[in-house]
Design a protein around this motif. Structure first.
Motif, PDB file in Angstrom:
ATOM      1  N   PRO A  23       0.797  -1.063   0.055  1.00  0.00           N
ATOM      2  CA  PRO A  23       0.039  -0.138  -0.031  1.00  0.00           C
ATOM      3  C   PRO A  23       0.646   1.065  -0.025  1.00  0.00           C
ATOM      4  N   GLN A  24       2.181   1.288   0.587  1.00  0.00           N
ATOM      5  CA  GLN A  24       2.794   2.509   0.453  1.00  0.00           C
ATOM      6  C   GLN A  24       3.698   2.428  -1.007  1.00  0.00           C
ATOM      7  N   VAL A  25       3.304   1.676  -1.833  1.00  0.00           N
ATOM      8  CA  VAL A  25       3.934   1.804  -3.366  1.00  0.00           C
ATOM      9  C   VAL A  25       2.990   2.533  -4.329  1.00  0.00           C
ATOM     10  N   GLU A  26       3.506   3.358  -5.157  1.00  0.00           N
ATOM     11  CA  GLU A  26       2.947   4.065  -6.161  1.00  0.00           C
ATOM     12  C   GLU A  26       3.507   3.661  -7.632  1.00  0.00           C
ATOM     13  N   ILE A  27       2.594   3.149  -8.600  1.00  0.00           N
ATOM     14  CA  ILE A  27       3.102   2.974  -9.777  1.00  0.00           C
ATOM     15  C   ILE A  27       2.902   4.179 -10.711  1.00  0.00           C
ATOM     16  N   ARG A  28       3.873   4.580 -11.352  1.00  0.00           N
ATOM     17  CA  ARG A  28       3.638   5.444 -12.489  1.00  0.00           C
ATOM     18  C   ARG A  28       3.997   5.021 -13.856  1.00  0.00           C
ATOM     19  N   LEU A  36       8.177   2.486  -9.865  1.00  0.00           N
ATOM     20  CA  LEU A  36       7.489   2.070  -8.762  1.00  0.00           C
ATOM     21  C   LEU A  36       8.152   2.770  -7.563  1.00  0.00           C
ATOM     22  N   TYR A  37       7.506   3.483  -6.905  1.00  0.00           N
ATOM     23  CA  TYR A  37       8.149   4.171  -5.724  1.00  0.00           C
ATOM     24  C   TYR A  37       7.591   3.940  -4.449  1.00  0.00           C
ATOM     25  N   SER A  38       8.461   3.274  -3.570  1.00  0.00           N
ATOM     26  CA  SER A  38       8.099   3.087  -2.279  1.00  0.00           C
ATOM     27  C   SER A  38       8.324   4.171  -1.220  1.00  0.00           C
ATOM     28  N   PHE A  39       7.185   4.700  -0.651  1.00  0.00           N
ATOM     29  CA  PHE A  39       7.193   5.661   0.245  1.00  0.00           C
ATOM     30  C   PHE A  39       7.760   5.088   1.777  1.00  0.00           C
ATOM     31  N   ARG A  57      -0.173  -5.017 -11.105  1.00  0.00           N
ATOM     32  CA  ARG A  57      -1.264  -4.311 -11.050  1.00  0.00           C
ATOM     33  C   ARG A  57      -2.439  -5.574 -10.782  1.00  0.00           C
ATOM     34  N   THR A  95       8.227  -4.291  -2.239  1.00  0.00           N
ATOM     35  CA  THR A  95       7.293  -3.593  -3.166  1.00  0.00           C
ATOM     36  C   THR A  95       5.985  -4.269  -3.170  1.00  0.00           C
TER      37      THR A  95
END
Length: 101
Positions: A23-28, A36-39, A57, A95
């Protein structure tokens, strides 16, 4: 996948289990695939295969990582092994994570 190949996967990843994007990973989306960026870990990952992006996804929509691969038409054993290794790497870097059922 043979038993020998399965033992080559990191012990923390089992393709028969359900997974999800952390849940703390965003896909661009990107032209080459996705970033993919992990906050949580502040790790940036590059997915250079659009099919792998589809699999990542879709993880939460399938009963297992293997089922997510099959849904993306990844059937050939060598290609399936390649994708499962990629998913194992994503699991080892937090991730993706095992999903509670």
């Amino acid at each position: 996948m043979s038993d020998a190949q399965l033992t080559d996967l990191p012990a923390t990843f089992d393709p028969a289990l359900p997974y999800e994007l952390h849940p703390q990973v965003e896909i661009r989306p990107e032209p080459f695939g996705a970033l993919l960026y992990s906050f949580k870990t502040r790790r940036l990952s590059f997915l250079k295969d659009p099919v792998l992006v589809t699999v990542v996804r879709g993880l939460a929509d399938h009963a297992s990582a293997s089922a997510a691969c099959r849904a993306a038409d990844i059937e050939e054993p060598a290609r399936l092994e390649q994708f499962q290794r990629a998913l194992a790497t994503l699991a080892s870097t937090e991730t993706i994570r095992e999903r509670s059922t």
